[in-house]
Design a protein around this motif. Structure first.
Motif, mmCIF file in Angstrom:
data_model
loop_
_atom_site.group_PDB
_atom_site.id
_atom_site.type_symbol
_atom_site.label_atom_id
_atom_site.label_comp_id
_atom_site.label_asym_id
_atom_site.label_seq_id
_atom_site.Cartn_x
_atom_site.Cartn_y
_atom_site.Cartn_z
ATOM 1 N N SER A 33 9.896 9.366 6.849
ATOM 2 C CA SER A 33 10.158 8.923 5.475
ATOM 3 C C SER A 33 10.351 7.406 5.397
ATOM 4 N N ALA A 34 10.961 6.816 6.431
ATOM 5 C CA ALA A 34 11.170 5.370 6.434
ATOM 6 C C ALA A 34 9.835 4.630 6.526
ATOM 7 N N GLN A 35 8.937 5.122 7.361
ATOM 8 C CA GLN A 35 7.619 4.501 7.490
ATOM 9 C C GLN A 35 6.823 4.653 6.205
ATOM 10 N N GLN A 36 6.914 5.814 5.573
ATOM 11 C CA GLN A 36 6.210 6.023 4.311
ATOM 12 C C GLN A 36 6.681 5.026 3.245
ATOM 13 N N LYS A 37 8.000 4.824 3.161
ATOM 14 C CA LYS A 37 8.539 3.884 2.179
ATOM 15 C C LYS A 37 8.126 2.449 2.504
ATOM 16 N N ARG A 38 8.177 2.073 3.774
ATOM 17 C CA ARG A 38 7.795 0.720 4.161
ATOM 18 C C ARG A 38 6.320 0.459 3.869
ATOM 19 N N PHE A 39 5.483 1.466 4.154
ATOM 20 C CA PHE A 39 4.060 1.300 3.856
ATOM 21 C C PHE A 39 3.839 1.144 2.359
ATOM 22 N N MET A 40 4.485 2.015 1.582
ATOM 23 C CA MET A 40 4.281 1.983 0.132
ATOM 24 C C MET A 40 4.752 0.648 -0.446
ATOM 25 N N ASP A 41 5.886 0.144 0.035
ATOM 26 C CA ASP A 41 6.397 -1.142 -0.455
ATOM 27 C C ASP A 41 5.450 -2.286 -0.080
ATOM 28 N N GLY A 42 4.973 -2.276 1.165
ATOM 29 C CA GLY A 42 4.062 -3.331 1.609
ATOM 30 C C GLY A 42 2.729 -3.285 0.891
ATOM 31 N N PHE A 43 2.206 -2.083 0.688
ATOM 32 C CA PHE A 43 0.930 -1.910 0.006
ATOM 33 C C PHE A 43 1.062 -2.349 -1.453
ATOM 34 N N LYS A 44 2.179 -2.015 -2.079
ATOM 35 C CA LYS A 44 2.416 -2.419 -3.466
ATOM 36 C C LYS A 44 2.460 -3.942 -3.590
ATOM 37 N N THR A 45 3.162 -4.596 -2.674
ATOM 38 C CA THR A 45 3.252 -6.057 -2.722
ATOM 39 C C THR A 45 1.884 -6.696 -2.527
ATOM 40 N N LEU A 46 1.077 -6.129 -1.633
ATOM 41 C CA LEU A 46 -0.281 -6.622 -1.420
ATOM 42 C C LEU A 46 -1.086 -6.548 -2.716
ATOM 43 N N LEU A 47 -0.987 -5.427 -3.420
ATOM 44 C CA LEU A 47 -1.732 -5.274 -4.665
ATOM 45 C C LEU A 47 -1.201 -6.209 -5.750
ATOM 46 N N VAL A 48 0.112 -6.407 -5.784
ATOM 47 C CA VAL A 48 0.682 -7.336 -6.762
ATOM 48 C C VAL A 48 0.093 -8.727 -6.582
ATOM 49 N N LYS A 49 0.069 -9.210 -5.354
ATOM 50 C CA LYS A 49 -0.438 -10.556 -5.093
ATOM 51 C C LYS A 49 -1.939 -10.647 -5.364
ATOM 52 N N THR A 50 -2.682 -9.624 -4.977
ATOM 53 C CA THR A 50 -4.122 -9.652 -5.196
ATOM 54 C C THR A 50 -4.443 -9.570 -6.679
ATOM 55 N N TYR A 51 -3.725 -8.704 -7.394
ATOM 56 C CA TYR A 51 -3.902 -8.605 -8.839
ATOM 57 C C TYR A 51 -3.557 -9.928 -9.510
ATOM 58 N N GLY A 52 -2.430 -10.521 -9.090
ATOM 59 C CA GLY A 52 -2.010 -11.771 -9.698
ATOM 60 C C GLY A 52 -3.050 -12.859 -9.537
ATOM 61 N N ASN A 53 -3.590 -12.998 -8.339
ATOM 62 C CA ASN A 53 -4.615 -14.011 -8.093
ATOM 63 C C ASN A 53 -5.886 -13.723 -8.888
ATOM 64 N N ALA A 54 -6.217 -12.434 -9.027
ATOM 65 C CA ALA A 54 -7.415 -12.064 -9.784
ATOM 66 C C ALA A 54 -7.265 -12.392 -11.265
ATOM 67 N N LEU A 55 -6.031 -12.329 -11.773
ATOM 68 C CA LEU A 55 -5.803 -12.622 -13.184
ATOM 69 C C LEU A 55 -6.258 -14.021 -13.571
ATOM 70 N N LEU A 56 -6.145 -14.945 -12.646
ATOM 71 C CA LEU A 56 -6.507 -16.329 -12.944
ATOM 72 C C LEU A 56 -8.008 -16.495 -13.146
ATOM 73 N N GLN A 57 -8.798 -15.463 -12.815
ATOM 74 C CA GLN A 57 -10.238 -15.525 -13.008
ATOM 75 C C GLN A 57 -10.632 -15.103 -14.426
#
Length: 210
Positions: free
Chosen positions: A97-121
């Protein structure tokens, strides 16, 4: 390829108000509880586009502010538990369960940053939406859209959604027949095979902190 997929997805969100799908999206409301899949996407798009126009200069100068906006406005409409399970595939069931949460948090942050950068386009691309199509289960649906940029071929994409507690949430985005979930799953499966799940999670956490 993953960044291009996300860029197309966020541009569709950001410019969705340009063309509404046969009147369905025009019924969007501030509250999306019990709203149709089309209305959910349109409601998110209207708020996102409004904030970009209002705070464009500040967002250009402060990436953290941009990431916070994406996290607040867009990501609540993504089903991250389901998305994470689909991306990790068999590795999800083997993780604790700890690994699942860590993965989900890391994956979410990755998408946040990628989405944010894409918005500027964003540059007023024209987007048309079709009526939502029912999925293989009563709680599944797909919303098709076409993005048209000046001087470029149109991009076709589908938002795959599921209804959870009365709310329609995106769990995959398919751009020109390429699934975001499948794309990440193939990449992460290779990384897990090389270094293991813990190594992948560590990498995601370092990217999130960077």
């Amino acid at each position: 390829m993953k960044i291009q997929l996300l860029a197309a997805a966020v541009l569709a969100f950001a410019s969705a108000t340009a063309v509404h799908a046969q009147g369905a999206a025009s019924d969007a409301k501030t509250s999306t509880q019990n709203a149709s899949p089309n209305a959910v996407i349109s409601s998110v798009a209207e708020e996102l586009l409004g904030r970009i126009k209002k705070d464009r200069d500040a967002l250009d100068k402060d990436p953290q502010r941009l990431y916070a906006m994406v996290d607040e406005v867009v990501l609540p409409y993504f089903d991250f538990p389901l998305m994470s399970r689909l991306v990790l595939g068999p590795a999800w069931d083997k993780a604790d369960s700890a690994q699942q949460k860590r993965f989900m948090d890391g994956f979410k942050t990755l998408l946040v940053k990628t989405y944010g950068n894409a918005l500027l386009q964003y540059s007023n691309e024209q987007v048309s939406f079709a009526e939502a199509e029912p999925g293989s289960k009563p709680d599944r649906a797909s919303v098709a859209s076409t993005i048209q940029s000046p001087g470029a071929d149109p991009v076709t994409m589908h938002y795959r959604m599921r209804q959870k507690d009365g709310q329609w949430l995106v769990y995959d985005v398919v751009v020109d027949n390429i699934s975001l979930v499948t794309n990440y799953r193939g990449t992460y499966a290779s990384e897990i095979k090389r270094g293991g799940l813990e190594s992948l999670i560590d990498k995601l956490e370092k990217q999130a902190a960077g």
